[in-house]
Scaffold this motif. Structure first.
Motif, PDB file in Angstrom:
ATOM      1  N   THR A   1       0.837  -1.205   0.000  1.00 22.59           N
ATOM      2  CA  THR A   1       0.000   0.000   0.000  1.00 22.59           C
ATOM      3  C   THR A   1       0.869   1.251   0.000  1.00 22.59           C
ATOM      4  O   THR A   1       0.607   2.202  -0.750  1.00 22.59           O
ATOM      5  CB  THR A   1      -0.922   0.013   1.232  1.00 22.59           C
ATOM      6  N   LEU A   2       1.918   1.265   0.817  1.00 25.77           N
ATOM      7  CA  LEU A   2       2.821   2.412   0.857  1.00 25.77           C
ATOM      8  C   LEU A   2       3.525   2.603  -0.478  1.00 25.77           C
ATOM      9  O   LEU A   2       3.718   3.734  -0.937  1.00 25.77           O
ATOM     10  CB  LEU A   2       3.840   2.237   1.982  1.00 25.77           C
ATOM     11  N   ASP A   3       3.898   1.484  -1.117  1.00 31.35           N
ATOM     12  CA  ASP A   3       4.528   1.570  -2.433  1.00 31.35           C
ATOM     13  C   ASP A   3       3.588   2.217  -3.451  1.00 31.35           C
ATOM     14  O   ASP A   3       4.002   3.044  -4.266  1.00 31.35           O
ATOM     15  CB  ASP A   3       4.932   0.175  -2.919  1.00 31.35           C
ATOM     16  N   LYS A   4       2.314   1.829  -3.404  1.00 28.89           N
ATOM     17  CA  LYS A   4       1.333   2.382  -4.340  1.00 28.89           C
ATOM     18  C   LYS A   4       1.120   3.876  -4.075  1.00 28.89           C
ATOM     19  O   LYS A   4       1.082   4.687  -5.025  1.00 28.89           O
ATOM     20  CB  LYS A   4       0.004   1.640  -4.184  1.00 28.89           C
ATOM     21  N   LEU A   5       0.978   4.258  -2.809  1.00 31.28           N
ATOM     22  CA  LEU A   5       0.789   5.674  -2.480  1.00 31.28           C
ATOM     23  C   LEU A   5       2.012   6.490  -2.865  1.00 31.28           C
ATOM     24  O   LEU A   5       1.900   7.639  -3.307  1.00 31.28           O
ATOM     25  CB  LEU A   5       0.495   5.829  -0.988  1.00 31.28           C
ATOM     26  N   SER A   6       3.194   5.904  -2.709  1.00 32.68           N
ATOM     27  CA  SER A   6       4.427   6.579  -3.089  1.00 32.68           C
ATOM     28  C   SER A   6       4.509   6.759  -4.600  1.00 32.68           C
ATOM     29  O   SER A   6       4.880   7.832  -5.095  1.00 32.68           O
ATOM     30  CB  SER A   6       5.636   5.792  -2.579  1.00 32.68           C
ATOM     31  N   ALA A   7       4.154   5.717  -5.354  1.00 32.64           N
ATOM     32  CA  ALA A   7       4.176   5.793  -6.815  1.00 32.64           C
ATOM     33  C   ALA A   7       3.190   6.836  -7.334  1.00 32.64           C
ATOM     34  O   ALA A   7       3.430   7.473  -8.364  1.00 32.64           O
ATOM     35  CB  ALA A   7       3.845   4.421  -7.405  1.00 32.64           C
ATOM     36  N   ASP A   8       2.113   7.052  -6.601  1.00 23.85           N
ATOM     37  CA  ASP A   8       1.107   8.046  -6.992  1.00 23.85           C
ATOM     38  C   ASP A   8       1.495   9.466  -6.566  1.00 23.85           C
ATOM     39  O   ASP A   8       0.757  10.420  -6.836  1.00 23.85           O
ATOM     40  CB  ASP A   8      -0.250   7.701  -6.380  1.00 23.85           C
ATOM     41  N   GLY A   9       2.632   9.598  -5.882  1.00 17.99           N
ATOM     42  CA  GLY A   9       3.096  10.917  -5.456  1.00 17.99           C
ATOM     43  C   GLY A   9       2.382  11.474  -4.238  1.00 17.99           C
ATOM     44  O   GLY A   9       2.485  12.661  -3.935  1.00 17.99           O
ATOM     45  N   ILE A  10       1.657  10.601  -3.519  1.00 15.78           N
ATOM     46  CA  ILE A  10       0.903  11.067  -2.357  1.00 15.78           C
ATOM     47  C   ILE A  10       1.774  11.100  -1.110  1.00 15.78           C
ATOM     48  O   ILE A  10       1.625  11.977  -0.255  1.00 15.78           O
ATOM     49  CB  ILE A  10      -0.340  10.170  -2.145  1.00 15.78           C
ATOM     50  N   ILE A  11       2.700  10.143  -0.975  1.00 12.26           N
ATOM     51  CA  ILE A  11       3.576  10.085   0.192  1.00 12.26           C
ATOM     52  C   ILE A  11       5.001   9.774  -0.244  1.00 12.26           C
ATOM     53  O   ILE A  11       5.255   9.365  -1.386  1.00 12.26           O
ATOM     54  CB  ILE A  11       3.130   8.992   1.201  1.00 12.26           C
TER      55      ILE A  11
END
Length: 225
Positions: free
Chosen positions: A194-204
């Protein structure tokens, strides 16, 4: 001084009030104006909330720790902002977070009893504090509904949305991974994906012990899906 009154009028607790009314209140009631140097402690989590406090200049860095878990949320608030007004009343009247001056900052404070006198003097003040308290309580109910049945990304968004104040910047979660997993009710592999996905989306951005929010609006938007 006039710029301070203009700032105060932006706060939810003072909305609808004229500069003249605010100036008269400051002259009538025993408001105190305090200056803090960068890194100086303003108050500590667990201290009695005996005053209502407002940031009138500069910035304040807050740390909110989760009980019994090594998970803490950090955020920075800029003037104008009220600090923990929802803990001035109720069953638990202690500060929920620690506050440290982030560079030089100014705090305006008023004792609880004098604030009650102010609220009693005008219905606009009364409606403003009631709306403020109601909004905060509704956010807490939303957290309880989402923590168990939302996706892990939604649970992260809800924790941040509940603990972070409107207008906060530099928002970050600091954690031990097992404690964050316990808080969110998920497994480590699911958390990391989940963190990887949020990071890839530029959110975190994140590392092994900290999650730094890059797009707070984007994270909050997950809750409306």
């Amino acid at each position: 001084m006039n710029s301070m009154y203009q700032q105060l009028k932006q706060l939810p607790l003072f909305q609808g009030m004229s500069t003249d009314i605010l100036r008269a209140l400051v002259e009538k009631l025993p408001f105190h104006f305090l200056k803090f140097r960068g890194g100086e402690q303003i108050f500590t989590a667990g201290d009695p909330c005996t005053h209502i406090r407002f940031i009138v200049s500069g910035k304040v860095r807050l740390e909110t720790a989760c009980d019994n878990l090594r998970v803490s949320l950090f955020q920075t608030l800029s003037a104008p902002h009220v600090l923990a007004a929802d803990y001035l009343f109720g069953r638990k009247t202690v500060y929920p977070y620690s506050a440290i001056a982030d560079g030089s900052c100014g705090i305006m404070q008023l004792r609880k009893g004098d604030y009650i006198s102010m609220v009693s003097s005008d219905k606009v003040f009364l409606f403003n504090i009631l709306n403020y308290l109601s909004s905060g309580s509704q956010r807490g109910v939303s957290l309880m509904r989402r923590l168990n049945d939302g996706s892990v990304a939604e649970r992260i968004a809800m924790v941040v949305d509940t603990l972070a104040s409107p207008g906060a910047i530099d928002v970050a979660l600091r954690f031990k991974q097992k404690d964050l997993c316990a808080l969110l009710g998920t497994q480590r592999t699911t958390l990391i994906s989940t963190l990887d996905k949020l990071s890839a989306d530029g959110i975190i951005e994140y590392d092994s012990n900290e999650l730094r929010v890059q797009d707070l609006a984007g994270l909050s938007a997950l809750l409306s899906k």
